[in-house]
Design an enzyme around this catalytic site. Structure first.
Site, PDB file in Angstrom:
ATOM      1  CD  GLU A  54      -2.081  -7.274 -13.715  1.00 23.78           C
ATOM      2  OE1 GLU A  54      -2.108  -8.513 -14.292  1.00 23.78           O
ATOM      3  OE2 GLU A  54      -2.003  -6.284 -14.523  1.00 23.78           O
ATOM      4  CD1 TRP A  60      -7.949  -0.841  -4.567  1.00 19.23           C
ATOM      5  CD2 TRP A  60      -6.282   0.857  -4.569  1.00 19.23           C
ATOM      6  NE1 TRP A  60      -7.715  -0.230  -3.340  1.00 19.23           N
ATOM      7  CE2 TRP A  60      -6.712   0.472  -3.159  1.00 19.23           C
ATOM      8  CE3 TRP A  60      -5.063   1.643  -5.173  1.00 19.23           C
ATOM      9  CZ2 TRP A  60      -6.023   1.394  -2.329  1.00 19.23           C
ATOM     10  CZ3 TRP A  60      -4.574   2.351  -3.999  1.00 19.23           C
ATOM     11  CH2 TRP A  60      -5.141   2.021  -2.617  1.00 19.23           C
ATOM     12  CB  THR A 100      -9.539  -4.316  -7.329  1.00 18.72           C
ATOM     13  OG1 THR A 100      -8.771  -5.317  -7.853  1.00 18.72           O
ATOM     14  CG2 THR A 100      -9.417  -4.208  -5.851  1.00 18.72           C
TER      15      THR A 100
END
Length: 379
Positions: free
Chosen positions: A363, A156, A126
């Site tokens: 996720e 993150w 990410t």
């Protein structure tokens, strides 16, 4: 499909309950308040074989399957969502990626250290402006002889500060090219690789989340996992297993909230009787428990398919979607059952409530899971 608990699962369940009572429960609220990542806990979990649950024994792991893995995460999640999340991210993302796509030399180099808990793993996909839209990533690598020079940031990232090795997905080709992303295993201490901002989070506060920063970071070609350009496909396969991890974590949080609510409803008296006797409360408990059982079946079905080496994209998305939403539902109802006490830190349900929300986001959000499910149904 046979989902009866096996001897290994029973052993893991009992072991984690004992470990949690001694090493996690006494300090979990202190860690939550201070956002401390308790590195020493994971060293101890490594000694118990829980930092390499799925890693084959010849690489120093426990050599278990996904049933045992789901049990381990669920039991940790019942005690503390942060510990369960960090254990899951370490196992399914970083360690799992190396185990699935690393060559023999890379496996021998990293898996024993990760499985023992000597090293903590991180996984970087990410970025600030690219969550599920991973093919627009801006973290890039340019080849320079036998090295690749990486520039950019990842956001993150679980264990972004404390991780000893990170599997990082970097763009090595053209924008929007699914064959233009490559996975690198990058060790902490590599020049140009550093940690950035640590996030101040609503929940899961003892599970460290931070930036990874790359400033002309030179990484040797030997650190590439698999082939150049295979990173995106690898990441999607890793996330299939990772979604089972989040489903299992969701189960743990939901189960913790349910058990706390049953206990409180039996002990709390109003109008001369336990509040469990009131239909308004008993029906909440019935609904929470029924939804939990359904979520558990979806999760174990995905785990069963994963154990058999079958495609699990649809089933893991369904399990993650439903279990995470059940976790939020159950913890919300748990706070309601506890009334004013549920809104205080004197009872455990406020932490389940805060921790549960991450499960619907991390996720792949619930909305992304629906995209995956719909695509599977309509293709």
């Amino acid at each position: 499909m046979e989902f009866s608990e096996n001897d290994n699962q029973r052993m893991i369940r009992e072991m984690i309950r004992d470990f949690g009572d001694k090493h996690i429960r006494p300090k979990l609220m202190e860690w939550d308040e201070s956002q401390e990542f308790p590195r020493e806990v994971f060293t101890e979990l490594g000694k118990l074989g829980l930092m390499g649950v799925l890693v084959p024994e010849n690489y120093g792991g426990s050599g278990f399957g996904y049933f045992e893995y789901v049990t381990a995460i669920t039991e940790l999640g019942k005690i503390c969502g942060s510990i369960g999340l960090s254990m899951a991210a370490h196992n399914s993302l970083c360690t799992g990626h190396i185990m699935s796509f690393g060559n023999e030399e890379q496996k021998r180099k990293y898996l024993p250290k990760l499985a023992s808990g000597e090293w903590i793993g991180a996984w970087g996909l990410t970025e600030a402006n690219t969550g599920s839209d991973a093919m627009r990533m801006k973290c890039v690598a340019a080849q320079d002889g036998d090295y690749w020079v990486i520039n950019g940031t990842k956001n993150w990232i679980t264990h972004g500060i404390s991780g000893d090795v990170a599997v990082v997905l970097v763009r090595t080709g053209e924008l929007l090219d699914s064959k233009g992303i490559t996975a690198f295993a990058i060790e902490r201490g590599t020049p140009g690789f550093m940690a950035g901002k640590k996030e101040n989070k609503l929940g899961m506060r003892a599970s460290e989340t931070a930036e990874l920063i790359f400033d002309n970071c030179r990484v040797h070609k030997n650190q590439i996992l698999g082939n150049i350009g295979d990173g995106f496909i690898q990441a999607m396969k890793v996330l299939d297993g990772g979604r089972i991890s989040i489903a299992a974590l969701s189960l743990g949080i939901a189960k913790g909230a349910i058990e706390a609510s049953v206990k409180y409803a039996k002990e709390r008296h109003q109008f001369g009787q336990p509040i469990a006797n009131f239909q308004g409360i008993s029906f909440k408990l019935a609904e929470m428990s029924t939804k939990y059982e359904a979520a558990e079946l979806l999760t174990m079905r995905a785990a069963d398919l994963k154990n058999r080496g079958e495609k699990v994209t649809l089933e893991s998305a369904m399990a993650k979607l439903y279990a995470s939403e059940v976790s939020v539902y159950a913890s919300n109802e748990a706070v309601q059952i506890h009334g004013g006490y549920g809104y205080t830190k004197d009872f455990p349900v406020e932490k389940y409530y805060r921790d549960s929300k991450l499960c619907t986001i991390g996720e792949g959000t619930s909305e992304i899971q629906k995209v995956v499910i719909a695509k599977s149904l309509l293709s």
